[in-house]
Design a protein around this motif. Structure first.
Motif, PDB file in Angstrom:
ATOM      1  N   GLU A  74      -9.287   4.686   0.109  1.00  0.00           N
ATOM      2  CA  GLU A  74     -10.074   5.705   0.800  1.00  0.00           C
ATOM      3  C   GLU A  74     -11.472   5.793   0.216  1.00  0.00           C
ATOM      4  OE1 GLU A  74      -8.000   9.387   0.456  1.00  0.00           O
ATOM      5  OE2 GLU A  74      -6.743   8.972   2.181  1.00  0.00           O
ATOM      6  N   GLY A  75     -12.455   5.884   1.082  1.00  0.00           N
ATOM      7  CA  GLY A  75     -13.830   6.135   0.641  1.00  0.00           C
ATOM      8  C   GLY A  75     -14.487   4.939  -0.026  1.00  0.00           C
ATOM      9  N   THR A  76     -15.772   4.999  -0.092  1.00  0.00           N
ATOM     10  CA  THR A  76     -16.536   3.899  -0.691  1.00  0.00           C
ATOM     11  C   THR A  76     -16.738   4.096  -2.186  1.00  0.00           C
ATOM     12  OG1 THR A  76     -18.586   5.045  -0.134  1.00  0.00           O
ATOM     13  CG2 THR A  76     -17.772   3.402   1.449  1.00  0.00           C
ATOM     14  N   ARG A  77     -16.469   5.296  -2.700  1.00  0.00           N
ATOM     15  CA  ARG A  77     -16.678   5.559  -4.126  1.00  0.00           C
ATOM     16  C   ARG A  77     -15.515   5.090  -4.994  1.00  0.00           C
ATOM     17  NH1 ARG A  77     -18.279  11.466  -5.250  1.00  0.00           N
ATOM     18  NH2 ARG A  77     -16.215  11.726  -4.377  1.00  0.00           N
ATOM     19  N   ASN A  78     -14.371   4.850  -4.393  1.00  0.00           N
ATOM     20  CA  ASN A  78     -13.221   4.405  -5.171  1.00  0.00           C
ATOM     21  C   ASN A  78     -13.436   2.981  -5.667  1.00  0.00           C
ATOM     22  OD1 ASN A  78     -11.723   6.729  -4.946  1.00  0.00           O
ATOM     23  ND2 ASN A  78     -10.842   6.100  -2.991  1.00  0.00           N
ATOM     24  N   ARG A  79     -13.197   2.790  -6.934  1.00  0.00           N
ATOM     25  CA  ARG A  79     -13.339   1.468  -7.530  1.00  0.00           C
ATOM     26  C   ARG A  79     -11.948   0.923  -7.843  1.00  0.00           C
ATOM     27  NH1 ARG A  79     -18.619   0.854  -8.437  1.00  0.00           N
ATOM     28  NH2 ARG A  79     -19.874   2.650  -9.011  1.00  0.00           N
ATOM     29  N   CYS A  80     -11.210   0.672  -6.803  1.00  0.00           N
ATOM     30  CA  CYS A  80      -9.870   0.138  -6.986  1.00  0.00           C
ATOM     31  C   CYS A  80      -9.551  -0.801  -5.838  1.00  0.00           C
ATOM     32  CB  CYS A  80      -8.838   1.257  -7.047  1.00  0.00           C
ATOM     33  SG  CYS A  80      -8.636   2.139  -5.496  1.00  0.00           S
ATOM     34  N   ASP A  81      -8.606  -1.635  -6.096  1.00  0.00           N
ATOM     35  CA  ASP A  81      -8.073  -2.466  -5.023  1.00  0.00           C
ATOM     36  C   ASP A  81      -6.906  -1.721  -4.411  1.00  0.00           C
ATOM     37  OD1 ASP A  81      -9.799  -4.633  -5.484  1.00  0.00           O
ATOM     38  OD2 ASP A  81      -8.509  -5.367  -7.094  1.00  0.00           O
ATOM     39  N   ALA A  82      -6.767  -1.840  -3.120  1.00  0.00           N
ATOM     40  CA  ALA A  82      -5.627  -1.213  -2.465  1.00  0.00           C
ATOM     41  C   ALA A  82      -4.356  -1.798  -3.079  1.00  0.00           C
ATOM     42  CB  ALA A  82      -5.686  -1.459  -0.965  1.00  0.00           C
ATOM     43  N   PRO A  83      -3.433  -0.954  -3.498  1.00  0.00           N
ATOM     44  CA  PRO A  83      -2.265  -1.424  -4.247  1.00  0.00           C
ATOM     45  C   PRO A  83      -1.228  -2.150  -3.392  1.00  0.00           C
ATOM     46  CG  PRO A  83      -2.089   0.913  -3.842  1.00  0.00           C
ATOM     47  CD  PRO A  83      -3.434   0.490  -3.338  1.00  0.00           C
ATOM     48  N   ARG A  84      -0.481  -2.997  -4.050  1.00  0.00           N
ATOM     49  CA  ARG A  84       0.678  -3.683  -3.466  1.00  0.00           C
ATOM     50  C   ARG A  84       1.843  -3.438  -4.403  1.00  0.00           C
ATOM     51  NH1 ARG A  84      -0.498  -4.650   1.456  1.00  0.00           N
ATOM     52  NH2 ARG A  84      -2.402  -5.769   1.798  1.00  0.00           N
ATOM     53  N   PHE A  85       2.933  -2.928  -3.872  1.00  0.00           N
ATOM     54  CA  PHE A  85       4.121  -2.659  -4.671  1.00  0.00           C
ATOM     55  C   PHE A  85       5.282  -3.500  -4.150  1.00  0.00           C
ATOM     56  CE2 PHE A  85       1.751   1.403  -4.819  1.00  0.00           C
ATOM     57  CZ  PHE A  85       1.552   1.478  -6.190  1.00  0.00           C
ATOM     58  N   SER A  86       6.037  -4.081  -5.060  1.00  0.00           N
ATOM     59  CA  SER A  86       7.236  -4.821  -4.670  1.00  0.00           C
ATOM     60  C   SER A  86       8.366  -3.825  -4.429  1.00  0.00           C
ATOM     61  CB  SER A  86       7.638  -5.795  -5.782  1.00  0.00           C
ATOM     62  OG  SER A  86       8.091  -5.069  -6.918  1.00  0.00           O
ATOM     63  N   GLU A  87       9.431  -4.288  -3.804  1.00  0.00           N
ATOM     64  CA  GLU A  87      10.581  -3.415  -3.591  1.00  0.00           C
ATOM     65  C   GLU A  87      11.138  -2.943  -4.931  1.00  0.00           C
ATOM     66  OE1 GLU A  87      14.725  -2.945  -1.138  1.00  0.00           O
ATOM     67  OE2 GLU A  87      13.906  -4.976  -1.314  1.00  0.00           O
ATOM     68  N   ALA A  88      11.167  -3.827  -5.923  1.00  0.00           N
ATOM     69  CA  ALA A  88      11.670  -3.449  -7.249  1.00  0.00           C
ATOM     70  C   ALA A  88      10.820  -2.342  -7.865  1.00  0.00           C
ATOM     71  CB  ALA A  88      11.720  -4.661  -8.163  1.00  0.00           C
ATOM     72  N   GLU A  89       9.495  -2.434  -7.727  1.00  0.00           N
ATOM     73  CA  GLU A  89       8.607  -1.394  -8.261  1.00  0.00           C
ATOM     74  C   GLU A  89       8.824  -0.058  -7.551  1.00  0.00           C
ATOM     75  OE1 GLU A  89       4.658  -3.750  -9.745  1.00  0.00           O
ATOM     76  OE2 GLU A  89       5.038  -3.688  -7.574  1.00  0.00           O
ATOM     77  N   LEU A  90       9.000  -0.099  -6.244  1.00  0.00           N
ATOM     78  CA  LEU A  90       9.227   1.131  -5.476  1.00  0.00           C
ATOM     79  C   LEU A  90      10.553   1.784  -5.864  1.00  0.00           C
ATOM     80  CD1 LEU A  90       7.985  -0.156  -2.031  1.00  0.00           C
ATOM     81  CD2 LEU A  90       6.869   1.579  -3.460  1.00  0.00           C
ATOM     82  N   ARG A  91      11.593   0.978  -5.986  1.00  0.00           N
ATOM     83  CA  ARG A  91      12.896   1.513  -6.392  1.00  0.00           C
ATOM     84  C   ARG A  91      12.800   2.140  -7.786  1.00  0.00           C
ATOM     85  NH1 ARG A  91      17.619   0.272  -4.602  1.00  0.00           N
ATOM     86  NH2 ARG A  91      17.919  -0.864  -2.700  1.00  0.00           N
ATOM     87  N   THR A  92      12.150   1.436  -8.707  1.00  0.00           N
ATOM     88  CA  THR A  92      12.015   1.947 -10.072  1.00  0.00           C
ATOM     89  C   THR A  92      11.269   3.268 -10.075  1.00  0.00           C
ATOM     90  OG1 THR A  92      12.111  -0.265 -11.030  1.00  0.00           O
ATOM     91  CG2 THR A  92      11.077   1.452 -12.361  1.00  0.00           C
ATOM     92  N   TYR A  93      10.165   3.344  -9.344  1.00  0.00           N
ATOM     93  CA  TYR A  93       9.375   4.573  -9.313  1.00  0.00           C
ATOM     94  C   TYR A  93      10.197   5.727  -8.729  1.00  0.00           C
ATOM     95  CZ  TYR A  93       6.087   8.165  -8.065  1.00  0.00           C
ATOM     96  OH  TYR A  93       5.486   9.388  -7.940  1.00  0.00           O
ATOM     97  N   PHE A  94      10.631   5.592  -7.480  1.00  0.00           N
ATOM     98  CA  PHE A  94      11.259   6.709  -6.788  1.00  0.00           C
ATOM     99  C   PHE A  94      12.661   7.050  -7.313  1.00  0.00           C
ATOM    100  CE2 PHE A  94       8.066   5.771  -3.445  1.00  0.00           C
ATOM    101  CZ  PHE A  94       7.545   7.045  -3.317  1.00  0.00           C
ATOM    102  N   LEU A  95      13.389   6.072  -7.844  1.00  0.00           N
ATOM    103  CA  LEU A  95      14.767   6.324  -8.258  1.00  0.00           C
ATOM    104  C   LEU A  95      14.931   6.566  -9.756  1.00  0.00           C
ATOM    105  CD1 LEU A  95      16.566   3.662  -6.036  1.00  0.00           C
ATOM    106  CD2 LEU A  95      16.114   6.067  -5.526  1.00  0.00           C
ATOM    107  N   HIS A  96      13.933   6.160 -10.563  1.00  0.00           N
ATOM    108  CA  HIS A  96      14.115   6.263 -12.015  1.00  0.00           C
ATOM    109  C   HIS A  96      12.951   6.910 -12.761  1.00  0.00           C
ATOM    110  CE1 HIS A  96      17.691   3.842 -11.489  1.00  0.00           C
ATOM    111  NE2 HIS A  96      16.967   2.937 -10.866  1.00  0.00           N
TER     112      HIS A  96
END
Length: 98
Positions: free
Chosen positions: A17-39
Motif C-alpha cells: 500500500e502507498g508509495t512511502r512503504n519501503r517493502c516488497d509485497a510479501p509471499r508466504f508459503s502454506e507452511a509459513e501460514l500454518r505456523t503463523y495462524f496455528l502456532h
C-alpha cells in the motif's frame, strides 16, 4: 466450521500500500501460514487490534477443505498482524506477542 489445521492454505495475492512503504509485497508459503495462524500468533481482542502497527505490506488468501470449498479468508502483514474471516462472517484477529 472446519478446523484450521485440516485446511489447505493458499495465497491469492500480495499488496504494497502507498508509495512511502519501503517493502516488497510479501509471499508466504502454506507452511509459513500454518505456523503463523496455528502456532505463533495469538488471538487478540478486536478493540486492542486497532492499536497495533500495520505495515501496509501484506498478503491475502484463503483456505479450503478437502472438497475444495472455501472455509475462510486470511490477511497477514509483514509485522505479524493477521485476520481470519470465516465464511459465516466471524472475524478473528491475530498478532505475535510484542
Amino acid at each position: 466450521m472446519a478446523q484450521p489445521s485440516n485446511l489447505h492454505w493458499v495465497q491469492s495475492f500480495a499488496v504494497k500500500e502507498g508509495t512511502r512503504n519501503r517493502c516488497d509485497a510479501p509471499r508466504f508459503s502454506e507452511a509459513e501460514l500454518r505456523t503463523y495462524f496455528l502456532h505463533e500468533a495469538k488471538r487478540v481482542p478486536e478493540e486492542g487490534f486497532a492499536q497495533r502497527d500495520w505495515s501496509g505490506c501484506y498478503a491475502e488468501g484463503f483456505a479450503v477443505n478437502a472438497r475444495g470449498e472455501r472455509q475462510l479468508r486470511w490477511q497477514l502483514d509483514l509485522l505479524g498482524t493477521g485476520i481470519i474471516t470465516w465464511t459465516d462472517g466471524q472475524t478473528h484477529h491475530f498478532a505475535r506477542e510484542q
